[in-house]
Design a protein around this motif. Structure first.
Motif, PDB file in Angstrom:
ATOM      1  N   LEU A   1      26.837 -53.813  55.532  1.00 17.39           N
ATOM      2  CA  LEU A   1      27.893 -53.230  55.527  1.00 17.39           C
ATOM      3  C   LEU A   1      28.965 -53.745  56.559  1.00 17.39           C
ATOM      4  CD1 LEU A   1      28.920 -51.153  53.372  1.00 17.39           C
ATOM      5  CD2 LEU A   1      28.336 -49.293  55.317  1.00 17.39           C
ATOM      6  N   LYS A   2      30.049 -54.027  56.281  1.00 16.63           N
ATOM      7  CA  LYS A   2      31.228 -54.414  57.147  1.00 16.63           C
ATOM      8  C   LYS A   2      32.078 -53.418  57.222  1.00 16.63           C
ATOM      9  CE  LYS A   2      31.786 -58.084  54.777  1.00 16.63           C
ATOM     10  NZ  LYS A   2      30.344 -57.897  54.023  1.00 16.63           N
ATOM     11  N   PRO A   3      32.919 -53.186  58.558  1.00 13.67           N
ATOM     12  CA  PRO A   3      33.994 -51.931  58.546  1.00 13.67           C
ATOM     13  C   PRO A   3      34.825 -51.731  57.572  1.00 13.67           C
ATOM     14  CG  PRO A   3      33.637 -53.446  60.596  1.00 13.67           C
ATOM     15  CD  PRO A   3      32.897 -54.058  59.554  1.00 13.67           C
ATOM     16  N   TRP A   4      35.178 -52.725  56.874  1.00 10.16           N
ATOM     17  CA  TRP A   4      36.154 -52.526  55.864  1.00 10.16           C
ATOM     18  C   TRP A   4      35.655 -52.031  54.638  1.00 10.16           C
ATOM     19  CZ3 TRP A   4      35.331 -57.080  58.225  1.00 10.16           C
ATOM     20  CH2 TRP A   4      34.709 -57.942  57.571  1.00 10.16           C
ATOM     21  N   ASP A   5      34.238 -52.368  54.423  1.00 12.84           N
ATOM     22  CA  ASP A   5      33.529 -52.033  53.053  1.00 12.84           C
ATOM     23  C   ASP A   5      33.578 -50.644  52.579  1.00 12.84           C
ATOM     24  OD1 ASP A   5      32.831 -54.610  52.449  1.00 12.84           O
ATOM     25  OD2 ASP A   5      31.135 -54.795  53.371  1.00 12.84           O
ATOM     26  N   ARG A   6      32.938 -49.837  53.719  1.00 13.34           N
ATOM     27  CA  ARG A   6      33.084 -48.351  53.687  1.00 13.34           C
ATOM     28  C   ARG A   6      34.709 -47.773  53.265  1.00 13.34           C
ATOM     29  NH1 ARG A   6      33.544 -45.072  58.523  1.00 13.34           N
ATOM     30  NH2 ARG A   6      34.055 -46.461  60.351  1.00 13.34           N
ATOM     31  N   TYR A   7      35.459 -48.423  53.778  1.00 16.13           N
ATOM     32  CA  TYR A   7      36.768 -47.944  53.437  1.00 16.13           C
ATOM     33  C   TYR A   7      37.595 -48.277  52.139  1.00 16.13           C
ATOM     34  CZ  TYR A   7      37.023 -46.961  58.347  1.00 16.13           C
ATOM     35  OH  TYR A   7      36.900 -46.486  59.615  1.00 16.13           O
ATOM     36  N   ILE A   8      36.843 -49.430  51.596  1.00 15.58           N
ATOM     37  CA  ILE A   8      37.142 -49.872  50.175  1.00 15.58           C
ATOM     38  C   ILE A   8      36.386 -48.802  49.270  1.00 15.58           C
ATOM     39  CG2 ILE A   8      36.810 -51.580  48.410  1.00 15.58           C
ATOM     40  CD1 ILE A   8      37.072 -53.840  50.574  1.00 15.58           C
TER      41      ILE A   8
END
Length: 294
Positions: free
Chosen positions: A161-168
């Motif tokens: 999981l990358k930082p932007w994945d959870r925001y997507i």
């Protein structure tokens, strides 16, 4: 409070703004320090746990002049803002032979350079570009982009999981019809025959982040021949309608900017709206990750 607002976000159209609000969180409102205009802002946290205050400027409308006006307005209202982040959708430049350079639907493009490709001198049937002297994107923000992009180089990058994945994931859950379309809705599916770039392994079901030249113009692009010619001449990998206005207005106030785009079509006659909402969420998600990484 307005003295603490150091960044501002510009969106052109409503679903870009909706995606930004969903990804960045609920906005608070304070009276402006100048006149009666109110400022909407969100509070994020950097890697060290410090607060980051970001103004949400709302929608500018499509076009370079509209974006310039919105940028100038937010910089007058928030004079302590040092950088402007433009978040929205764009057409991408496909490359069916090179996996590294192939910009696909749902990908993210961050501009390190911006060209206004409709700013030209035309004489005796020959066009000469004059819109290639726009200031480049903010260096510190681009360094944060590079740190984030380095996560794509890990061998397990598409299972981690990358930082932007959870925001997507957050944005897609909160915005109507924001889920990633099926791969079958990509008109280039099955047409790719990569001869180069095989070292750049990527997922077919998640955005890949590219950095490169973005082309800006008052042009709704649906012309593959024209698109490919711009790519050959100027190396443009994404095409949109507001970046030049934001960059020029920011420079006039001695402020910096960065342009973050989600890819929703290929700028050709196959253009439709199926990927627009998802692409808006992807752009907003990566923009938030940049601010928190800086």
């Amino acid at each position: 409070m307005y003295k603490k607002i150091s960044s501002a976000v510009i969106n052109a159209i409503p679903h870009e703004y909706a995606a930004t609000k969903a990804v960045f969180g609920e906005a608070e409102t304070i009276p402006s320090g100048f006149g009666t205009e109110k400022i909407r802002y969100v509070t994020l946290q950097d890697a060290a746990g410090g607060d980051i205050y970001v103004a949400l400027a709302g929608t500018s409308g499509q076009g370079i002049a509209q974006a310039a006006s919105a940028t100038a307005q937010v910089l007058v209202s928030c004079p302590f803002v040092t950088k402007v982040i433009l978040i929205g959708i764009a057409a991408g430049q496909p490359n069916l032979n090179d996996q590294e350079k192939d910009v696909r639907l749902g990908d993210i493009v961050v501009g390190d350079k911006l060209i206004q490709y409709d700013h030209i001198k035309r004489s005796d049937g020959v066009s000469e570009l004059r819109g290639d002297n726009i200031a480049p994107a903010d260096r510190k923000l681009l360094q944060a982009v590079d740190r984030l992009r380095s996560l794509q180089e890990r061998t397990d990058s598409w299972t981690t999981l990358k930082p932007w994945d959870r925001y997507i994931e957050k944005g897609c859950a909160e915005i109507r019809n924001a889920g990633r379309p099926q791969s079958s809705e990509d008109p280039n599916l099955g047409k790719r025959n990569y001869l180069k770039g095989h070292a750049y392994v990527r997922s077919d079901d998640a955005p890949y982040v590219h950095v490169g030249t973005i082309g800006s113009a008052n042009v709704l692009l649906k012309d593959a021949i024209f698109r490919d010619d711009l790519n050959r001449k100027h190396g443009i990998i994404a095409f949109e309608m507001e970046g030049a206005g934001v960059a020029i207005a920011a420079a006039s106030f001695n402020r910096s900017y960065i342009n973050v785009r989600g890819i929703c079509d290929y700028g050709d006659n196959r253009k439709d709206d199926n990927w627009q909402t998802y692409a808006s969420v992807c752009a907003a998600s990566f923009a938030r990750a940049i601010l928190e990484e800086e």
